[in-house]
Design an enzyme around this catalytic site. Structure first.
Site, PDB file in Angstrom:
ATOM      1  N   GLU A 235       0.842  -1.190   0.032  1.00 23.80           N
ATOM      2  CA  GLU A 235      -0.091   0.082  -0.088  1.00 23.80           C
ATOM      3  C   GLU A 235       0.888   1.042  -0.199  1.00 23.80           C
ATOM      4  OE1 GLU A 235      -2.727   0.313   3.107  1.00 23.80           O
ATOM      5  OE2 GLU A 235      -2.688   2.258   2.878  1.00 23.80           O
ATOM      6  N   CYS A 272      -3.141   7.200   5.628  1.00 24.01           N
ATOM      7  CA  CYS A 272      -2.998   7.159   4.119  1.00 24.01           C
ATOM      8  C   CYS A 272      -4.154   7.446   3.520  1.00 24.01           C
ATOM      9  CB  CYS A 272      -2.871   5.514   4.009  1.00 24.01           C
ATOM     10  SG  CYS A 272      -3.940   4.638   5.235  1.00 24.01           S
TER      11      CYS A 272
END
Lengths: 501, 501
Positions: A235, A272
């Site tokens: 990610e 994020c």
């Protein structure tokens, strides 16, 4: 041969990593056919131990990460809850896709007895993230998913919170031992080179990573350039676009401004899912409204010095891009960062998208203003914006759902965001990531390396599972979960889905 | 703007490919939210049309591939059956992982309404295989899986059977048009460079390939080296080990010898699941028994001239490896190949595994003899063999299930093969691949590039699906399959799996 991992060297040596992987492989083979109920009980024991040790661990985390105790305590609850949810998913068993097709001699050609399952791939390397010292670190989602798949974890400790990591490992390993599990179901190690060594080792069968696109690409290459490439789930980075539609901006201006200010500064912007670019109608002058919420906000250290440096440099660069007006600048230093807000016209962004649409980690966001003279003009501009957006974990739309024009625009925007973002949010903010069956935390490159998998929620288990079928196998040679008569696990039998009893 | 694909150039031009991809993308967006029931009806229409055109197509295929009409007719039935099974899976809906978590304001933090589904990734490039001109070509498993995922197919025609491919495309496109579907749900093109161009195009979102490890690695690099890497599913090569245990060899010698001879020569050995190496106890002298079945077998052309050349050269090389005794050699030529059988001692193979354990496409297999003086010696040798086996689609064990020693050995062998082979077969042969829910057709590298997915059966659909979640989205903006009140599709609602009504 148990390996002592209670001491904390700066970098694990080559021979140490070799021994740890060997141990991970042993543990894999000895626990591979343990019942999912066994894995679930071990995970629950670790979750309980984590909750019990919360105060102790939060104290260490506060010192190492500069995050607030309230935020860190909430994160512990989230992390133990995630372990429990994935344990529940293991008990349900649907993640293993257990499938039985009995022999059918009437078919042409006759069909043999076929039984299929997903089994754990083997030992997994997990690279911990800096920004969630609990939820994406030692006992975070990647570890929980690997465990629910029956895979031992080789945990590469993040250099941003080593003391917390070793302490968390201690809690986990003690709880595992007490629950009758091999404590080496999770093994910690340190060092970037050691991480690459582990990822390249033939006994390791998958990798998971949360971090920068730069490092993610490097690790992806290690995993792919092996003689036997293995799956690597990274990610990497996400700009998390928000689109504020005209009627929403007119009718919910204050609410949106306050929500945005809170969302992009939450946890000092080190999420994020932080909204990094926000398309707003020019006429609403949303920049002023957001700025009003920023001036009182405190400043403080980011997670690490290098993140602090990147933030100071990144916002300075952003402020100097053609057309960018700085609405608010807390004049951050490497030691103490505060909110930064800028604005730029959509036309400028379209002329050179990459610089404006890059992720900037920390409490900064960029308003992109579009002309809202009429809805056709708006639609055209939002289509142009959608076409240049990089892949993101989230995409957010603020629409006045009582306004027909907004509803029509929202339909088009949602339709486009579906292919650029993993999660589409209506009239809320992306920073909250519920741990739930229906959560998806992933997205097209560079949000994730794969884009087909999630790193949050029960379906994240799939990343560490691989199929195997057995044909005409006697009952005694089948893994227990594929034998006749089990009703405790979800299985598909002769084409019919039979949920767990 | 419909693109004319009824003519057959040797290589599609760059601009043609560009236009075809644009058309594929248009079709994707216009059919993406069609109900699974719609996709299923289109697939069924194509299956019916394929069956109706079987005689015509088999005639062309026979001429182009040198396979027998009986084999080809069976393959057509298998191919239409596969389309129907995957259409049934689309109707069941579990492949889309439809998940609804209703809002829960009581939770800390309050949980929003979350809805998750798997949606088609976008246009997919499928590279047809040579060896199954129906089942792994134009309307083969990859096309069926992409369609069931809602993805249009850009089909790279295999140069081994171009006339058949265009004719099959014609059948499919006519059936699609008649069913009310866009005929461009499948679009054919030709040429290796065109295939690479398509795979590199940003509008294409996945690739599937069946062929050699060499070409597979190249295409994998194209997919991975894009600015936005995409999934690439290659099925590359498989040696499909067979282990014959001592008691089985003693008590079922003739049956095993006949079965092996039939299996490795089926379809002139041009099956991805052909048994390529067979571990046999030295004392059973199985080579003699197998040879007895080979002498009468006919010879004939392989699929293509290059496959014929590789077979002649490959068996010649194999026969000259240290320790190899040639039991039977039909003295094949490029134009006419027949069975080849060799034997070698396990010790020789362990000394230099790669050469002996490489896939050899065509009617050849290698017996690997192990010493069977006592069961401990046998166990040790089979453990050594397991540790050097490359990843394979299948692994087969022949055991006397009335013999305790064989049963014990079988347990150990099955346990090891589970991590080297995708499907483990007891007392049968790997060449039959049932199209069923419980089938797995895949395996560790080089059997497949990914090892986490199958290319046969309903779960193969997962390769072309990607998750997306919607948060607090009004009903009218949700894809139909996630709206309230649907009971026709399998969904998980608030954690509980609800099979399709």
């Amino acid at each position: 041969m148990p390996v002592d991992v209670s001491t904390a060297p700066a970098t694990s040596s080559t021979s140490t990593i070799d021994a740890l992987i060997g141990r991970g492989q042993e543990v894999y083979f000895s626990t591979r056919d343990a019942q999912p109920s066994m894995w679930a009980s071990w995970m629950t024991a670790v979750a309980d131990a984590l909750d019990a040790a919360a105060d102790h661990l939060v104290g260490i985390a506060e010192r190492e990460t500069h995050l607030t105790p309230a935020r860190l305590s909430g994160e512990v609850t989230r992390t133990s809850g995630q372990l429990r949810l994935l344990a529940a998913a293991a008990l349900d068993g649907s993640c293993y896709e257990l499938t039985i097709d009995h022999a059918d001699p009437e078919k042409t050609p006759p069909r043999p007895d076929l039984r299929r399952m997903l089994q754990g791939v083997g030992p997994v390397v997990v690279f911990a993230a800096s920004n969630f010292p609990f939820a994406f670190s030692v006992l975070g989602g990647d570890t929980a998913a690997a465990w629910a798949a029956g895979c031992p974890v080789l945990l590469k400790i993040h250099s941003g919170h080593p003391e917390l990591s070793w302490a968390t490992l201690q809690v986990a390993r003690t709880a595992l031992r007490a629950a009758g599990a091999p404590p080496d179901w999770i093994i910690g190690f340190t060092g970037q080179q050691a991480g690459r060594q582990a990822l390249a080792d033939p006994r390791v069968k998958a990798g998971a990573f949360t971090g920068s696109e730069h490092v993610g690409r490097q690790l992806l290459s290690v995993a792919q350039d092996r003689p036997d490439p293995i799956p690597f789930y990274g990610e990497l980075g996400s700009v998390n676009p928000v689109v504020v539609l005209p009627a929403a901006a007119r009718h919910q201006r204050e609410q949106i401004a306050g929500g945005l200010a809170a969302s992009f500064t939450l946890g000092r912007g080190q999420f994020c899912t932080k909204p990094g670019v926000v398309a707003v109608p020019a006429s609403a002058r949303l920049g002023d409204a957001v700025t009003a919420h920023l001036s009182g906000m405190d400043t403080g250290a980011l997670l690490t010095e290098s993140i602090g440096r990147a933030f100071v440099q990144g916002t300075a660069e952003l402020g100097q891009l053609p057309g960018v007006l700085v609405d608010h600048d807390a004049r951050s230093t490497v030691e103490s960062a505060g909110p930064w807000l800028g604005s730029v016209r959509l036309a400028d962004v379209i002329a050179a998208p990459d610089a404006y649409l890059a992720e900037r980690f920390g409490p900064a966001t960029l308003l992109i203003t579009y002309e809202d003279t009429d809805s056709t003009t708006v639609a055209t501009q939002l289509a142009s914006l959608s076409s240049i957006l990089p892949g993101s974990l989230t995409g957010t739309v603020h629409a006045d759902l009582d306004d027909e024009s907004d509803i029509a625009l929202a339909g088009t925007v949602v339709d486009r965001l579906r292919h650029r973002c993993g999660r589409i949010i209506m009239n809320s903010w992306p920073t909250g990531v519920a741990v739930a069956w229906a959560m998806h935390h992933g997205g097209p490159w560079p949000a994730t390396t794969g884009s087909l998998h999630t790193s949050v929620g029960p379906t994240s288990i799939r990343r560490f599972l691989t199929p195997v079928s057995f044909q005409d196998m006697p009952q005694g040679l089948l893994p227990p979960v594929l034998q006749d008569g089990r009703t405790d696990l979800t299985r598909r039998i002769d084409g019919r889905l039979v949920p767990a009893a």
